[in-house]
Design an enzyme around this catalytic site. Structure first.
Site, PDB file in Angstrom:
ATOM      1  N   GLU A 137      -9.776  58.478  26.445  1.00 62.61           N
ATOM      2  CA  GLU A 137      -8.461  57.666  25.577  1.00 62.61           C
ATOM      3  C   GLU A 137      -8.980  57.726  24.506  1.00 62.61           C
ATOM      4  OE1 GLU A 137      -5.402  56.778  28.951  1.00 62.61           O
ATOM      5  OE2 GLU A 137      -7.704  56.675  30.683  1.00 62.61           O
TER       6      GLU A 137
ATOM      7  N   ARG B 144     -21.175  54.965  37.964  1.00 64.42           N
ATOM      8  CA  ARG B 144     -20.252  54.229  36.715  1.00 64.42           C
ATOM      9  C   ARG B 144     -21.578  53.442  36.236  1.00 64.42           C
ATOM     10  NH1 ARG B 144     -15.267  51.279  36.041  1.00 64.42           N
ATOM     11  NH2 ARG B 144     -15.747  50.425  34.149  1.00 64.42           N
TER      12      ARG B 144
ATOM     13  N   LYS C 101     -12.122  47.665  29.901  1.00 64.41           N
ATOM     14  CA  LYS C 101     -11.239  48.696  28.474  1.00 64.41           C
ATOM     15  C   LYS C 101      -9.929  47.000  28.670  1.00 64.41           C
ATOM     16  CE  LYS C 101     -11.174  53.080  26.700  1.00 64.41           C
ATOM     17  NZ  LYS C 101     -10.722  53.906  27.119  1.00 64.41           N
TER      18      LYS C 101
END
Length: 774
Positions: A257, A477, A487
């Site tokens: 994104e 992850r 983020k």
């Protein structure tokens, strides 16, 4: 006119008056913004003549953390601090929160005092009693874990019950209670227990420590072996023409994104998607999941493309989810027609409540024709933002929360950075991602394990629209110690100026790592080394990444000499005008190759590190001391013959020494040094920024609301007057070096000319990982 140096000296004097220690004061002066803020705070508080250290520390916190939106109320807070009505960090944090919510609006003083605990006195007896109760509740656990007990959790429990207690006293009482319950600390208490999540790390550590090169495991040779071949996916129909043959290809995508800068976790995502495509002779898209125009910027899009290229990956094609907005809208209409979607008018809070209770929306069963008309009205901008959404009609009774009628479209009257102002309805990630995967004929849709519960929704939607279904596979992850990867948290650190932008070398953003001097190849080697597994919850120690960084820089960074904190040494048996040009090695094994040699001047005045001299010698000390001899690297042995002290009779100002031109003396200690290039001319002056771990604890994200309290106050130390050898004058931005005995450094982009060189420390020379350190 006041010079810059005079201004800094005045600021330093002012900061010392309010009780800041020497190092903090110097670091503050090196930061222009904090200097301006703290100076203003001191004047507002009317303490230019000095104050108690405890008050000064609170003023420093105000200068660095006070919400900018409420500056009009800062004098009020300072008045409370100076009068000691607010005297703890807990009260100060509460004040920040209060004013952050208040902004520039007026407020009632009694509400402020209540919110900050003004007037609340917590006695030592209260703290002792509360600590005793908490210890009694957790006695069995503390006895079992002993000194491995998470003291931070105990602090947290005390803070909940006594939010305004003095934390220093709390710590003293907790420490005393631990000693009372457990007795003296033993060697066994200091041994770190084996953690399940670190097993992969330990296995590789053992391999690295072996002198003979170990045989690589099957996973190391091919970390992609667990992925299926495209032909194993019975629903794959992708065929791409090459020459005259029809070849089944492996297609993948990485879909960031564009709402922030990429971090090291994205390096693993790139390695998995691009790496698998490369290993299978396939292709990988770089697709921007740009479905939220409010959070996305062209700056982020440009950055992501640049970083992907820097990491060494070449996309098959760069696409955007917004490229498919028309197809996505048409498919949403089709979804409504098939009875699998409806226009809903619930508020976000109502949606949350109904989903928690597994209740259907009142509008779930509205007529298809009605939803079609309302969805068209949404597209045409006839319905207010927030008044309607399009939701998928999934399964409100499922055990999977991600099947509770997820939102497919919402109204946002915001221009899109890529699509412009054509649309005022935008698809959600859950709706767009799987459809675009299908439209781009992706064979493997790869993501991290937190998306595993979304797999049901992914396949449900493609099945409902009779679209091709890619193979979905989740992997663990990447989590690294002593940092945050969220983020939201990264954005907070950047926007609130806790760091100096997205490319601050202390961050684990790829831009920050690059500016710190880390290479893309060492990052990829690190990611390859940890492998691709479905073992979630593991955290990789930072020193494992540092090992790979050192491995590469040791081979590629030429050696040179820089003295960070210079101490003057006068060579008494060398003439003042005499300068000897000596040869130094850029590489340890350099022979006669002139390209591997650089020249260093040796003159009457040389400089060594302040830490390399002591007034009292000891057996385990290899530095210089009165009457002792050490070797200057690439030069001569020198013997200290005299020490010049300052008026305080403690501070060493200058050392007098004699050098042995015959080199007959063979001392054990070898020091790096820098000399005056000619008599009376200072060596090349450079700025060196010493970066360390941004957070003190290994898992700051687990600290909840207190995560910012874990920031390392010494994560950035600026040395503004280091001395360097003359050859460094030719260094260019991005050049990497090993400063002998100090670490690896890179020339920073803030370097403007050869007269203003700035170096960032990439990593120290110490390596605990390859030696079995944990």
């Amino acid at each position: 006119m006041v010079t810059e140096d005079e201004s800094r000296d005045r600021a330093l004097e002012l900061f010392l008056k309010i009780g800041l220690d020497q190092r903090t004061a110097k670091n503050t002066v090196a930061n222009g913004k904090v200097t301006a803020n703290l100076t203003a705070v001191i004047h507002e508080a009317s303490v230019t003549d000095g104050c108690d250290k405890s008050i000064g520390n609170l003023l420093y916190t105000v200068a660095t953390k006070y919400p900018a939106s409420a500056l009009v109320h800062r004098p009020t807070l300072l008045e409370y601090i100076v009068s000691s009505k607010i005297k703890t960090t807990a009260q100060l944090d509460a004040a920040f929160s209060f004013f952050s919510n208040t902004g520039s609006e007026s407020f009632k003083l009694h509400e402020f005092e209540e919110a900050c605990g003004v007037g609340v006195e917590v006695s030592v007896e209260d703290i002792t009693q509360t600590v005793g109760e908490i210890f009694e509740e957790r006695k069995s656990s503390i006895l079992e874990q002993r000194y491995r007990t998470n003291v931070g959790e105990l602090f947290g429990h005390v803070r909940k019950k006594l939010p305004w207690a003095d934390q220093k006293i709390v710590k003293q009482i907790i420490d005393a209670k631990m000693h009372e319950l457990l007795g003296e600390r033993t060697a066994a208490d200091d041994e770190k227990p084996a953690k399940k999540k670190e097993k992969p790390v330990k296995v590789e550590e053992k391999k690295v420590a072996v002198v003979a090169a170990p045989q690589p495991s099957e996973e190391e040779l091919n970390p992609f072996k667990d992925f299926p071949q495209p032909e194993d996916n019975f629903q794959v129909h992708t065929e791409v023409f090459f020459s005259d043959d029809r070849v089944r290809k492996s297609f993948h995508s990485i879909s960031p994104e564009p709402n922030g800068y990429l971090h090291i976790g994205h390096a693993k995502a790139m390695f998995v998607s691009f790496g698998l495509a490369k290993e299978r002779s396939g292709c990988c898209y770089l697709r921007f999941d740009d479905t939220n125009p409010e959070a996305e910027k062209t700056e982020y899009i440009d950055h992501i493309q640049e970083i992907v290229d820097w990491m060494g990956w070449k996309p098959f094609k760069i696409t955007y989810a917004s490229d498919y907005f028309q197809e996505l809208y048409d498919l949403a209409v089709e979804l409504i027609k098939r009875g699998h979607a409806y226009v809903d008018h619930q508020t976000p809070d109502e949606i949350k409540e109904y989903r928690e209770k597994k209740m259907n929306s009142p509008w779930r069963d509205r007529p298809i024709a009605e939803s079609l008309k309302l969805f068209e009205d949404m597209r045409r901008g006839l319905i207010e933002e927030g008044k309607a959404t399009l939701r998928m009609k999934q399964d409100m009774q499922s055990d999977n929360f991600n099947m509770y009628d997820l939102i497919a479209y919402r109204i946002k009257f915001t221009p899109h950075p890529h699509a412009g102002d054509k649309w005022c309805v935008y698809p959600s990630y859950d709706y767009a991602h799987c459809i675009v995967d299908s439209l781009e004929n992706i064979t493997h849709s790869l993501c991290t394990l937190e998306f595993e519960t979304r797999r049901a929704s992914y396949y449900w939607l493609l099945h409902a629209l009779d679209l091709y279904q890619p193979y979905v596979w989740e992997y663990s992850r990447l989590n690294v110690t002593n940092t945050v990867m969220s983020k939201r948290k990264l954005n907070y650190l950047v926007t609130k100026k806790f760091v100096d932008g997205w490319d601050d070398p202390r961050l684990m953003t790829l831009a920050g790592l690059r500016r710190r001097g880390v290479t893309s190849t060492s990052i990829n080697a690190f990611v390859r080394g940890i492998g691709i597994t479905r073992s979630d919850g593991s955290t990789i120690r930072l020193d494992r990444l540092e090992y790979h960084i050192r491995e590469e820089l040791n081979k590629t960074a030429p050696r040179t000499m820089v003295v960070l904190y210079p101490l003057k040494v006068v060579i008494t048996n060398l003439d003042a005008g005499s300068v000897l040009d000596l040869e130094a090695k850029k590489w340890p094994d350099a022979q006669t190759d002139t390209s591997a040699i650089y020249q260093v001047p040796f003159s009457k005045t040389v400089y060594i590190e302040q830490s390399d001299f002591r007034m009292k010698d000891s057996k385990d000390y290899y530095g210089l001391a009165p009457g002792k001899t050490v070797m200057l690297r690439y030069a001569f042995p020198i013997k200290c013959t005299n020490v010049v002290l300052a008026d305080d009779k403690e501070t060493v100002v200058e050392i007098h020494a004699e050098y042995d031109s015959s080199k007959k003396t063979k001392p054990k200690g070898v020091l790096h040094w820098v000399a005056e290039p000619s008599h009376g001319v200072d060596p090349l002056q450079v700025e060196v920024r010493l970066f360390d771990r941004l957070f003190l604890s290994e898992s700051p994200a687990e600290l909840g609301k207190d995560w910012l309290d874990d920031l390392n106050p010494h994560s950035k130390v600026v040395v503004s007057c280091a001395y360097a050898v003359p050859s460094l004058r030719e260094a260019k931005v991005g050049d990497r070096f090993q400063f002998e005995r100090l670490g690896y450094f890179v020339v920073d982009e803030d370097s403007t000319t050869s007269e203003k060189l700035v170096f960032n420390r990439t990593v120290t020379l110490r390596d605990s990982y390859s030696k079995g350190g944990k």
